[in-house]
Design a protein around this motif. Structure first.
Motif, short mmCIF file in Angstrom:
data_model
loop_
_atom_site.label_atom_id
_atom_site.label_comp_id
_atom_site.label_asym_id
_atom_site.label_seq_id
_atom_site.Cartn_x
_atom_site.Cartn_y
_atom_site.Cartn_z
N PHE A 99 0.86 -1.19 0.00
CA PHE A 99 0.00 0.00 0.00
C PHE A 99 0.90 1.24 0.00
O PHE A 99 1.64 1.47 0.95
CB PHE A 99 -0.92 -0.01 1.22
N PRO A 100 0.84 2.02 -1.06
CA PRO A 100 1.81 3.12 -1.21
C PRO A 100 1.71 4.19 -0.13
O PRO A 100 2.68 4.90 0.12
CB PRO A 100 1.48 3.70 -2.59
N THR A 101 0.54 4.31 0.49
CA THR A 101 0.38 5.38 1.49
C THR A 101 0.66 4.88 2.91
O THR A 101 0.52 5.64 3.87
CB THR A 101 -1.05 5.96 1.44
N LEU A 102 1.04 3.62 3.03
CA LEU A 102 1.37 3.08 4.36
C LEU A 102 2.86 2.81 4.43
O LEU A 102 3.49 2.45 3.43
CB LEU A 102 0.60 1.78 4.62
N PRO B 19 1.22 11.57 3.20
CA PRO B 19 2.53 11.36 2.61
C PRO B 19 2.77 12.32 1.45
O PRO B 19 1.87 12.61 0.69
CB PRO B 19 2.44 9.92 2.11
N ARG B 45 -5.15 8.50 4.46
CA ARG B 45 -3.98 8.69 3.60
C ARG B 45 -4.37 8.58 2.12
O ARG B 45 -3.90 9.35 1.29
CB ARG B 45 -2.92 7.65 3.94
#
Lengths: 234, 412
Positions: A99-102, B19, B45
């Motif tokens: 998961f790119p945002t984690l 992010p 996010r």
């Protein structure tokens, strides 16, 4: 001999509809035992990934039965299959699917979170899993900050953090260079040393042959050959 | 600027860091932070990750909620304005001409009805009130219609309020009238003592009020009962209403029944009934309320569609992640939670911005003919509406993820 972790019997999987219908699996029998790293090899379209999906309870076989730790999956509804995956199966994908945002830690923690484990102990487990795969220094890094090899290590940590009985990997080294590929397979070998865990790796990467305890060849939806070489690298 | 604001909002969620490409130095571990529920972290996010889409979503919600706020604020304001005279009258019961639709209905009653009412046990007073249109002849030429309200101070009736110059007692002096300062321009007057005419009778500004506005835009002019009859031009034995006060301890409903038995050509209404009848007439009999509701409904529909569209496209973009979640064994409920959290976060952000703008609209319209009203109840209702709207908007996205085949992770 111990009972297999996952056992597929007479598996037939028909995909598509009408004129486009194909039998991806044509009566496959395969049992995966603990403490063993099995490679599933075959040409493109031979049914490797379909077999992985069926054994991993992502697809319900058209015919035949799958048993995980003795529990048959026949007739189990999608939510029930999800629970089986949650409890018993860890997946590793060719393109990691992080998961790119984690962060790395959160990616690993997610497996425990979907199981309802949200305590400090869960965080400790996720940390331990990442430390196990050599990423102690990357816990709070986002996937975009990690190399391909590191991302695959996170994926491995994610697969093992829940103490899955079976780890099913789809081409885990295909997107990696030789050095990283070997490093990943060494981690896989370590994982497979647990007698309570079976590891199945789908691949057509000949570089990883030396890591296998068992090599199964599949062609045109049928298992055509099986060999048990002595693993050379451990 | 909006992007920066969203970034600040993102940072406000403790432990949730939006992010960005420039935060997260490579190879350097960040200090451990308190973990929020991961499902919430993932949702927030994902939401803040794509700021352009988030801005589109928030703008959609903001426009929608402002539209609903204005429409409902106008509705609220209008519904209060149409009963403002009834609210300020001192009456337990109203004797009104049969078939009266609203306070401004200028049908007439015979004064005998008043005496019949006064004969009923429990009636302390039945004060006459007269209303009607008159032509106000401006001091420097020209004329404008006004709405005259005549009531005597000594009896329970309807007197002007919010007095800023003069006093009620001065209305009893010859030719005295009360006007609102907001109508000075229309009436051609500007101060106490200015003189105009109605039906060739002198009208002298003796009282000035503030904020007694008419939703019909026709200025109200208050005066005594007899003088009002002269300005309007009605017979001396006629009145528009009789305002009944019951004696202390009397049962209003019993008194009402007894009066109704004696005044056959009239109706006897409680204050609440007359208020409701006036409100129903102006809001729904004229279609004004329906138009306001239609505007609000349109706002809700537009907002729902915009949010649904952006949530759906966001879900499509994250389909791979949802498939991965499914593959690692997450339940449908867990995935639905991710989408709902996204929807609810969008709702909260959108509502906060919309509420801020809405309050500015309230402030800027406060002194206009039809101010937009905002009450705590309306604010709470709008917040609930925003949440429901966004939750409904999430349905299409939820249906999409429910169809996900977890095996698709192998082919992507």
């Amino acid at each position: 001999m111990t009972a297999p972790i996952i056992e597929g019997a007479d598996l037939v999987q028909t995909l598509g509809e009408g004129a486009g219908q194909v039998d991806a699996l044509k009566g496959v029998n395969l049992a995966l035992s603990g403490g063993e790293l099995t490679l599933l090899m075959g040409p493109s379209g031979s049914g490797k990934t379909t077999l992985l999906s069926v054994l991993g309870c992502m697809l319900t076989p058209t015919k035949g039965t799958v048993r995980i730790l003795g529990h048959a999956t026949t007739g189990v509804r999608p939510e029930g299959l999800a629970e089986l995956r949650r409890r018993h199966v860890g997946f590793i994908f060719q393109s990691y699917h992080l998961f790119p945002t984690l962060t790395a830690l959160e990616n690993v923690l997610l497996v425990l979170d979907v199981r309802g484990e949200r305590s400090a102990e869960a965080v400790a487990k996720a940390r331990t899993a990442l430390i196990t795969v050599g990423l102690a220094h990357k816990l709070d890094s986002f996937p975009r900050e990690l190399s391909g090899g590191e991302q695959q290590r996170v994926a491995i940590a994610r697969a093992i953090v829940g103490n899955a009985s079976a780890v099913l990997a789809d081409e885990p080294t295909a997107a990696l260079d030789s050095e990283n590929g070997v490093a990943i397979m060494k981690v896989m070998v370590e994982i497979a040393k647990d007698p309570g865990r079976a590891v199945l790796v789908v691949t057509h990467d000949p570089r990883i042959l030396p890591f296998a305890n068992r090599i199964v060849h599949i062609e045109d939806g049928r298992i055509v050959n099986e060999e048990r070489p002595q693993a050379k690298i451990a | 600027m909006v992007s920066q604001a969203l970034r600040v909002i993102a940072g406000a969620f403790n432990g949730v860091q939006a992010p960005s490409r420039d935060t997260a130095p490579k190879g350097k571990a960040r200090p451990p932070r308190r973990l929020l529920p991961l499902v919430f972290v993932l949702a927030s996010r994902n939401l803040f990750h794509d700021r352009v889409r988030l801005i589109a979503t928030v703008v959609g919600i903001v426009f929608s909620i402002i539209l609903v706020t204005v429409q409902m604020g106008l509705y609220l304001s209008f519904s209060r304005m149409v009963t403002t005279m009834i609210d300020h009258a001192q009456a337990d019961l109203w004797i009104v001409p049969r078939g009266t639709k609203c306070f401004e209905d200028p049908s007439l009653l015979d004064e005998r009805e008043r005496f019949r009412a006064l004969a009923v046990a429990g009636v302390a007073e039945a004060a006459p009130l007269v209303i009607g249109f008159a032509e106000w002849r401006l001091p420097h030429g020209g004329a404008t219609p006004v709405f005259v309200i005549g009531s005597d101070k000594e009896k329970p009736g309807l007197q002007p309020w919010n007095i800023v110059a003069g006093s009620i007692d001065q209305l009893a002096t010859p030719d005295a009238v009360a006007v609102d300062e907001s109508y000075f321009g229309r009436l051609g007057v500007s101060r106490l003592g200015d003189i105009a005419e109605m039906r060739r009778r002198k009208a002298r500004v003796a009282v000035i009020t503030k904020g007694i506005r008419s939703f019909t835009t026709t200025p109200y002019v208050f005066t005594t009962f007899d003088r009002a009859r002269g300005y309007i031009g009605i017979a001396n034995n006629k009145a528009t209403y009789f305002l009944v006060r019951v004696t202390p301890g009397s049962d209003i409903e019993t008194v009402r029944r007894q009066i109704a038995d004696k005044v056959k050509d009239s109706e006897v209404l409680t204050e609440a009934e007359f208020r409701e009848r006036s409100r129903a007439f102006w809001l729904f009999g004229t279609g004004a309320g329906a138009a306001l509701f239609a505007g609000a409904l349109l706002g809700i529909i537009v907002g729902t569609v915009i949010v649904a569209q952006t949530l759906y496209s966001s879900t499509k973009d994250h389909l791979n992640e949802f498939a991965t979640l499914r593959a690692i064994g997450s339940s449908s409920v867990y995935i639905v939670k991710v989408i709902l959290w996204q929807a609810l976060l969008s709702a909260i952000i959108g509502f906060l911005i919309a509420a801020g703008i809405g309050l500015l609209v309230v402030k800027f319209t406060a002194d206009t003919a039809l101010p937009v009203l905002m009450t705590p109840g309306l604010m709470a209702g709008l917040f609930a509406l925003t949440l429901v709207m966004c939750a409904i908007s999430a349905i299409s996205a939820i249906l999409e993820v429910m169809r996900i085949d977890p095996a698709m992770v192998f082919t992507r």
